[in-house]
Design an enzyme around this catalytic site. Structure first.
Site, PDB file in Angstrom:
ATOM      1  N   TYR A  42       0.853  -1.208   0.000  1.00 52.67           N
ATOM      2  CA  TYR A  42       0.000   0.000   0.000  1.00 52.67           C
ATOM      3  C   TYR A  42       0.881   1.247   0.000  1.00 52.67           C
ATOM      4  CZ  TYR A  42      -3.339   3.481   1.791  1.00 52.67           C
ATOM      5  OH  TYR A  42      -4.119   4.610   1.973  1.00 52.67           O
TER       6      TYR A  42
ATOM      7  N   LYS B 271       1.293   4.391  -2.647  1.00 51.84           N
ATOM      8  CA  LYS B 271       1.047   5.795  -2.292  1.00 51.84           C
ATOM      9  C   LYS B 271       2.304   6.651  -2.510  1.00 51.84           C
ATOM     10  CE  LYS B 271      -3.305   5.511  -1.255  1.00 51.84           C
ATOM     11  NZ  LYS B 271      -4.322   6.239  -2.037  1.00 51.84           N
TER      12      LYS B 271
END
Ligand code: NAD
Length: 260
Positions: free
Chosen positions: A156, A160
């Site tokens: 994740y 990002k």
């Protein structure tokens, strides 16, 4: 406020997206709300709520990873609401997996929605803004995880960091067209995303549902969980003329989490 500005919000059936759509409507925008087809009832409900407030709105399901979907979303928004001013590329997903157990399929799934989805959303908006010829704003969803990684969410976090890098490159490449590109980096916002993550963390580490959020709150200098509205306020600023001279930034709004 000028009441003819037009914004698109992706991931608008989710916690932050819904708050952003409502806030931009408060700010005088006409708002197109979009999310996956499975969320059509929530999208229709949100568009109905905005319409009941007298806000011209448009609801269309679109998968942010799909170029044809995103091109259609932009095209139908312009037809329904007028020239595009702001794209809020908010859609995103998360999961908690230790790196040694992380499958390449799960890496691809998260990177696809968060990083590829941001690229496809940014491109669809930029193509329209360049065609129109009077600039505009693109706003992406980064995260504190785009500034500092954490265990169990490395994939994740990588996605990002990619949003942050993309935001900087897009700001550089599209500045000549008067397009500013920024992102917001929230901390711990209590939405369905966090409930899902909490369940996965509890499954991995043990404990009770709610433990992840409860355990994180004492680490937040401002001492409370972030509300979707705390993020929407920053998006409202980034979408406003007050932020016209700001570009390439990922604005941290985290109650001081990263300082701790
Ligand atoms: P959420 O799960 O409530 O909403 C996310 C929405 O994105 C959902 O409605 C989902 O259906 C939609 N979505 C997923 N895949 C999609 C796809 N392929 N195409 C279109 N829509 C898709 O999550 P949220 O907390 O509101 O998160 C919004 C954004 O903010 C995300 O990008 C997230 O990574 C980011 N963010 C959230 C937090 C947090 O603590 N909640 C923190 C930092 C960053």
């Amino acid at each position: 406020m000028n009441d003819t500005r037009v914004a698109i919000v992706t991931g608008a059936a989710g916690g932050i997206g819904r708050a952003v759509a409502r806030r931009l409507a408060d700010d005088g925008f006409r708002v197109a709300v979009s999310d996956l087809a499975s969320t059509q009832p929530q999208l229709d409900e949100l568009a109905g709520e905005l319409a009941a407030r007298g806000v011209l709105s448009h609801a269309l399901a679109a998968d942010v990873t799909d170029e044809a979907d995103m091109a259609r979303l932009v095209e139908t928004t312009v037809d329904a609401l007028g020239d595009l001013d702001v794209m809020v590329a908010n859609a995103g997903i998360v999961s908690a997996v230790p790196l040694l157990e992380l499958s390449t399929a799960e890496w691809d799934r998260v990177m696809s929605v968060n990083a590829r989805g941001a690229l496809v959303s940014y491109q669809a908006a930029a193509r329209q803004l360049i065609r129109q010829g009077h600039g505009g704003k693109i706003i992406g969803a980064a995260s504190v995880a785009a500034h500092q990684s954490s265990a169990l969410v490395g994939h994740y976090s990588a996605s990002k960091f990619a949003v942050r890098a993309l935001t900087q490159a897009a700001a550089l490449e599209w500045a000549e067209h008067g397009i500013v590109v920024n992102a917001y980096s929230p901390g711990l916002v209590h939405t369905s995303m966090w409930d899902d993550l909490d369940r996965e963390m509890v499954a991995l580490q043990g404990g009770e549902p709610g433990d992840v959020i409860a355990g994180a709150v004492p680490e937040i200098p401002l001492g409370r969980v972030q509300r979707p509205e705390d993020v929407a306020g920053v998006v409202s600023y980034l979408a406003s003329a007050d932020a016209d001279y700001m570009t390439g930034q990922s604005v941290v709004v985290d109650g001081g989490m990263l300082l701790g």
